[in-house]
Design an enzyme around this catalytic site. Structure first.
Site, PDB file in Angstrom:
ATOM      1  N   HIS A  46       0.830  -1.208   0.000  1.00 51.33           N
ATOM      2  CA  HIS A  46       0.000   0.000   0.000  1.00 51.33           C
ATOM      3  C   HIS A  46       0.861   1.254   0.000  1.00 51.33           C
ATOM      4  O   HIS A  46       0.540   2.254   0.632  1.00 51.33           O
ATOM      5  CB  HIS A  46      -0.967  -0.035   1.187  1.00 51.33           C
ATOM      6  N   HIS A  50      -2.035   3.832  -4.546  1.00 52.37           N
ATOM      7  CA  HIS A  50      -2.184   2.373  -4.590  1.00 52.37           C
ATOM      8  C   HIS A  50      -3.653   1.961  -4.599  1.00 52.37           C
ATOM      9  O   HIS A  50      -4.544   2.759  -4.317  1.00 52.37           O
ATOM     10  CB  HIS A  50      -1.481   1.728  -3.393  1.00 52.37           C
ATOM     11  N   ASP A  52      -6.475  -0.628  -3.035  1.00 53.16           N
ATOM     12  CA  ASP A  52      -6.911  -1.585  -2.019  1.00 53.16           C
ATOM     13  C   ASP A  52      -7.830  -2.605  -2.680  1.00 53.16           C
ATOM     14  O   ASP A  52      -8.879  -2.247  -3.228  1.00 53.16           O
ATOM     15  CB  ASP A  52      -7.727  -0.900  -0.914  1.00 53.16           C
ATOM     16  N   HIS A  56      -7.896  -6.727   1.381  1.00 52.42           N
ATOM     17  CA  HIS A  56      -7.268  -5.824   2.350  1.00 52.42           C
ATOM     18  C   HIS A  56      -8.013  -5.812   3.685  1.00 52.42           C
ATOM     19  O   HIS A  56      -7.391  -5.739   4.744  1.00 52.42           O
ATOM     20  CB  HIS A  56      -7.212  -4.423   1.753  1.00 52.42           C
ATOM     21  N   HIS A 173     -14.230   1.357   4.224  1.00 50.37           N
ATOM     22  CA  HIS A 173     -13.618   0.161   3.649  1.00 50.37           C
ATOM     23  C   HIS A 173     -14.539  -1.052   3.781  1.00 50.37           C
ATOM     24  O   HIS A 173     -14.700  -1.828   2.837  1.00 50.37           O
ATOM     25  CB  HIS A 173     -12.298  -0.158   4.364  1.00 50.37           C
ATOM     26  N   GLU A 185      -6.124   5.003  -3.143  1.00 47.98           N
ATOM     27  CA  GLU A 185      -5.767   6.004  -2.137  1.00 47.98           C
ATOM     28  C   GLU A 185      -4.512   6.765  -2.553  1.00 47.98           C
ATOM     29  O   GLU A 185      -3.730   6.298  -3.379  1.00 47.98           O
ATOM     30  CB  GLU A 185      -5.549   5.323  -0.779  1.00 47.98           C
TER      31      GLU A 185
END
Length: 222
Positions: A46, A50, A52, A56, A173, A185
């Protein structure tokens, strides 16, 4: 084709999520000594800008190499939220006016301007997004969302590495990755995209069975 790079450069010592592996790029071979150049990379999955993957935060969720590539590129809607204050929780009411007529499959990118604080302590005090936003986006058929912050959820300070991993600190999330979607992100330069409804791409490395990957995120106008 017009292209805007939305990615932070990856460099030794760059800022990472508290508790994540530090970043170190070093030379493993040089042209002068070996006739070719090779670098050795030490970084977490991360690092920097990057993706997710569901894995994750979701037990047995989809790994980054198994995410459908067609879900990671396509038409995007940039939601501009300039002036968002530190630690502000943005609600559906704050963003809904810019999401009218959203079509299924549209990629939604939130531009708070917080990327200007990258590599400073202030970056940890970023605005966050209420879980209702994730719920509404999932219901609208959105499969990929991006933020120009470290996290759509609150980020723990340096003295609390890993505290957010228990789940109670990751409601956005939990909803979005729980639906099988992806979160990009640490975007940057979103305010430099001059045209409405850009196309967006954030393709990860094909890291088998892993929870995320750095990406080269770009906005472009074909």
């Amino acid at each position: 084709m017009q292209v805007v790079d939305l990615s932070h450069p990856v460099r030794t010592g760059m800022q990472v999520f508290p508790g994540d592996p530090s970043v170190e790029l070093r030379s493993a071979a040089t042209v002068a000594a070996d006739g070719f150049a090779v670098a050795q990379l030490h970084l977490g999955s991360h690092t920097g800008t990057h993706l997710d993957a569901p894995l994750h935060t979701v037990q047995d969720g989809t790994a980054v190499d198994a995410m459908p590539l067609e879900a990671l590129m396509g038409p995007a809607r940039i939601v501009s939220l300039p002036g968002s204050a530190a630690n502000t929780v943005l609600s559906w009411k704050d963003v809904s006016g810019q999401l009218a007529g959203l079509l299924p499959g549209t990629i939604v990118l939130f531009s708070t301007g917080w990327s200007r604080h990258f590599n400073t302590p202030a970056y940890l005090e970023h605005p966050t997004f209420d879980a209702e936003i994730a719920e509404r986006l999932v219901a609208a058929g959105v499969r990929l969302v991006g933020v120009d912050t470290l996290n759509p959820d609150p980020t723990p300070g340096p003295a609390e590495p890993g505290q957010a991993q228990g789940g109670t600190f990751l409601p956005f999330h939990d909803v979005f990755l729980g639906s099988g979607g992806g979160i990009v992100e640490n975007l940057t330069n979103l305010d430099e995209v001059p045209w409405p409804e850009p196309w967006f791409s954030a393709l990860p490395l094909r890291l088998e069975g892993l929870d995320g990957s750095p990406v080269r995120a770009v906005a472009f106008k074909p």
